[in-house]
Design a protein around this motif. Structure first.
Motif, PDB file in Angstrom:
ATOM      1  N   GLY A  78      -7.266   0.831  -3.305  1.00 16.13           N
ATOM      2  CA  GLY A  78      -7.754  -0.464  -2.814  1.00 16.13           C
ATOM      3  C   GLY A  78      -6.732  -1.552  -3.098  1.00 16.13           C
ATOM      4  O   GLY A  78      -5.652  -1.289  -3.658  1.00 16.13           O
ATOM      5  N   ASP A  79      -7.052  -2.780  -2.707  1.00 13.53           N
ATOM      6  CA  ASP A  79      -6.108  -3.882  -2.924  1.00 13.53           C
ATOM      7  C   ASP A  79      -5.865  -4.088  -4.419  1.00 13.53           C
ATOM      8  O   ASP A  79      -6.800  -4.144  -5.208  1.00 13.53           O
TER       9      ASP A  79
ATOM     10  N   GLY B  47     -11.324   1.814   8.087  1.00 12.06           N
ATOM     11  CA  GLY B  47     -12.238   1.251   7.082  1.00 12.06           C
ATOM     12  C   GLY B  47     -13.312   0.391   7.734  1.00 12.06           C
ATOM     13  O   GLY B  47     -14.474   0.390   7.313  1.00 12.06           O
TER      14      GLY B  47
ATOM     15  N   GLY C  96     -18.791  -0.104   3.295  1.00  8.31           N
ATOM     16  CA  GLY C  96     -19.428   1.097   3.831  1.00  8.31           C
ATOM     17  C   GLY C  96     -18.767   2.409   3.446  1.00  8.31           C
ATOM     18  O   GLY C  96     -19.457   3.419   3.284  1.00  8.31           O
TER      19      GLY C  96
ATOM     20  N   GLY D 254      -3.789   2.974   1.284  1.00  6.96           N
ATOM     21  CA  GLY D 254      -4.827   2.024   1.708  1.00  6.96           C
ATOM     22  C   GLY D 254      -6.194   2.379   1.155  1.00  6.96           C
ATOM     23  O   GLY D 254      -6.387   3.466   0.590  1.00  6.96           O
ATOM     24  N   GLY D 255      -7.147   1.466   1.297  1.00  7.61           N
ATOM     25  CA  GLY D 255      -8.481   1.636   0.722  1.00  7.61           C
ATOM     26  C   GLY D 255      -9.164   2.928   1.129  1.00  7.61           C
ATOM     27  O   GLY D 255      -9.831   3.583   0.315  1.00  7.61           O
TER      28      GLY D 255
ATOM     29  N   HIS E 216       0.837  -1.213   0.000  1.00  9.60           N
ATOM     30  CA  HIS E 216       0.000   0.000   0.000  1.00  9.60           C
ATOM     31  C   HIS E 216       0.871   1.263   0.000  1.00  9.60           C
ATOM     32  O   HIS E 216       0.590   2.227  -0.714  1.00  9.60           O
TER      33      HIS E 216
ATOM     34  N   PRO F  98     -17.285   3.910   0.706  1.00 10.37           N
ATOM     35  CA  PRO F  98     -17.740   4.713  -0.432  1.00 10.37           C
ATOM     36  C   PRO F  98     -19.204   5.166  -0.273  1.00 10.37           C
ATOM     37  O   PRO F  98     -19.546   6.281  -0.667  1.00 10.37           O
TER      38      PRO F  98
HETATM   39  O1  KG4 Z   1      -7.263  -1.523   1.228  1.00 11.08           O
HETATM   40  P1  KG4 Z   1      -8.611  -2.131   1.047  1.00 11.08           P
HETATM   41  O2  KG4 Z   1      -9.160  -2.246  -0.336  1.00 11.08           O
HETATM   42  O3  KG4 Z   1      -8.685  -3.563   1.679  1.00 11.08           O
HETATM   43  C1  KG4 Z   1      -8.080  -3.909   2.870  1.00 11.08           C
HETATM   44  O4  KG4 Z   1      -6.896  -4.318   2.811  1.00 11.08           O
HETATM   45  O5  KG4 Z   1      -8.754  -3.767   3.891  1.00 11.08           O
HETATM   46  O6  KG4 Z   1      -9.612  -1.261   1.941  1.00 11.08           O
HETATM   47  C2  KG4 Z   1     -10.978  -1.511   1.990  1.00 11.08           C
HETATM   48  C3  KG4 Z   1     -11.591  -0.517   2.954  1.00 11.08           C
HETATM   49  C4  KG4 Z   1     -13.051  -0.816   3.272  1.00 11.08           C
HETATM   50  O7  KG4 Z   1     -13.221  -0.804   4.664  1.00 11.08           O
HETATM   51  C5  KG4 Z   1     -13.797   0.322   2.592  1.00 11.08           C
HETATM   52  O8  KG4 Z   1     -15.013   0.668   3.256  1.00 11.08           O
HETATM   53  C6  KG4 Z   1     -12.789   1.448   2.652  1.00 11.08           C
HETATM   54  O9  KG4 Z   1     -11.554   0.819   2.408  1.00 11.08           O
HETATM   55  N1  KG4 Z   1     -13.047   2.488   1.652  1.00 11.08           N
HETATM   56  C7  KG4 Z   1     -13.381   3.748   1.934  1.00 11.08           C
HETATM   57  C8  KG4 Z   1     -13.602   4.412   0.701  1.00 11.08           C
HETATM   58  N2  KG4 Z   1     -13.385   3.507  -0.299  1.00 11.08           N
HETATM   59  C9  KG4 Z   1     -13.029   2.335   0.295  1.00 11.08           C
HETATM   60  N3  KG4 Z   1     -13.521   4.360   3.122  1.00 11.08           N
HETATM   61  C10 KG4 Z   1     -13.882   5.655   3.112  1.00 11.08           C
HETATM   62  N4  KG4 Z   1     -14.140   6.358   1.980  1.00 11.08           N
HETATM   63  C11 KG4 Z   1     -14.011   5.783   0.757  1.00 11.08           C
HETATM   64  N5  KG4 Z   1     -14.258   6.490  -0.349  1.00 11.08           N
END
Ligand code: KG4
Length: 355
Positions: free
Chosen positions: A325-326, A175, A191, A294-295, A121, A193
């Protein structure tokens, strides 16, 4: 830096991903970045089901790798390195990527590099746009705020691969807080997005949510007296969820505007907490660069608030939305900087791999 082409594979959670990276000049660039998302499969359960995720990875991994190679118009014979996420993550998911990478690396005699998902990340910000010769990689020392579904970390890096965790969550990740908040408001999954979209039409000050400001454990001085505890760079988000639940319980029927205002207040509390601790880290460590990763780095309010609040002499880097995201491109980016002697084919997937 040596010129090389890297095939990278990521399967730590619910995305099966493969990418081809071209390392040329001082920075890696993305030739292909394929992500087979399982969101549709998990949405009906309201979260990731590990067993279901592992099965989907098995089905997706080979076609995803093939697609990444085809898109980059390259064969395995032209690949100099393979990189794969070794952890942390869900064990059933991780082993699919790891064993596939080990099989290809062994069969084709290509050096294999195990990569930590979290460093991936951070290294998403080390990828340049194709043929952008002006691009400079981030300068060290740097501070990274890494916020995803499973982690909320502040990391100090003095140089490549020298990680020092200077702040972390004591309960939920940022997240996770977004995901649990959305579940509570029955908005759907994931949640983050959804909440940030509704928050854009809400009033963040209509419902006040607490900003959790933690301190370190108090220490005794030489005379044995307790000293005033230092402010901490750790996070806590679980109280926020309870605050949301309490508010929702006291309200009869939620109107659409109530939901938007609740989302706006909830998002503001998470963002303000993350920004407050980031500024604390920057003041203490005086980095040249600040990386958001990170996401949750896809959150516009977080991206903009940091831009506004970080000191202007700090180089602020945010990855492209497609790299928040991942994905596997970020895993390949790490491998591009690894020394040759870090290659290793004999390792196990480690669900709790540390930085
Ligand atoms: O990095 P990621 O794709 O996967 C992990 O390794 O966890 O992160 C996913 C997280 C989820 O909790 C998702 O709700 C959050 O990132 N996320 C966001 C947004 N887009 C994705 N949180 C807040 N605002 C966003 N726009």
């Amino acid at each position: 830096m040596k010129r090389m082409k890297i095939l990278s594979i990521e399967s730590s959670c619910d995305e099966t991903a493969a990418a081809v990276i071209n390392m040329e000049g001082n920075a890696p660039e993305v030739l292909s970045n394929i992500v087979a998302s399982q969101i549709d499969i998990h949405t009906k359960y309201g979260g990731v089901v590990p067993e279901v995720a592992a099965r989907a990875h098995i089905e997706n991994v080979i076609p995803t790798i093939k697609e990444a190679l085809d898109f980059a118009d390259i064969g395995l014979d032209a690949i100099d390195r393979i990189a794969v996420t070794a952890g942390p993550g869900l064990i059933g998911s991780l082993v699919v990527g790891v064993e596939t990478a080990q099989a290809i690396a062994t069969a084709k005699n290509i050096p294999l590099f195990p990569i930590n998902h979290l460093e991936g990340h951070i290294y998403a910000s080390f990828l340049r746009e194709i043929s952008n010769d002006e691009y400079q990689i981030p300068k060290f020392p740097l501070v990274a705020l890494l916020v995803s579904g499973g982690n909320s970390l502040l990391i100090y890096m003095e140089d490549h691969f020298k990680y020092q965790v200077i702040g972390q969550t004591r309960d939920d990740a940022a997240g996770e807080a977004f995901d649990k908040g959305a579940k509570l408001l029955e908005l759907g999954y994931p949640g983050g997005p959804i909440i940030s979209k509704l928050a854009a039409e809400g009033d963040p000050n209509h419902f006040a949510f607490p900003i959790i400001d933690l301190t370190e454990a108090p220490r005794r001085n030489a005379e044995g007296f307790l000293e005033k505890p230092e402010l901490s760079m750790d996070f806590s988000f679980s109280g926020l969820k309870t605050a949301l639940l309490t508010k929702v319980k006291t309200m009869a029927d939620l109107t659409e505007q109530d939901k938007k205002d609740l989302c706006a207040g909830f998002e503001k509390a998470i963002v303000d907490t993350l920004v407050q601790n980031s500024l604390r880290a920057v003041e203490k460590f005086e980095p040249k660069t600040f990386i958001l990763a990170g996401g949750v780095a896809a959150n516009t309010k977080l991206r903009e608030t940091l831009k506004e609040k970080l000191p202007k002499n700090i180089d602020y880097r945010i990855p492209d939305y497609s790299l928040c995201g991942d994905n596997a491109a970020m895993i390949g980016a790490v491998a591009a900087f690894r020394p040759e002697n870090a290659a290793n084919t004999n390792f196990f997937a480690d669900p709790s791999l540390k930085l």
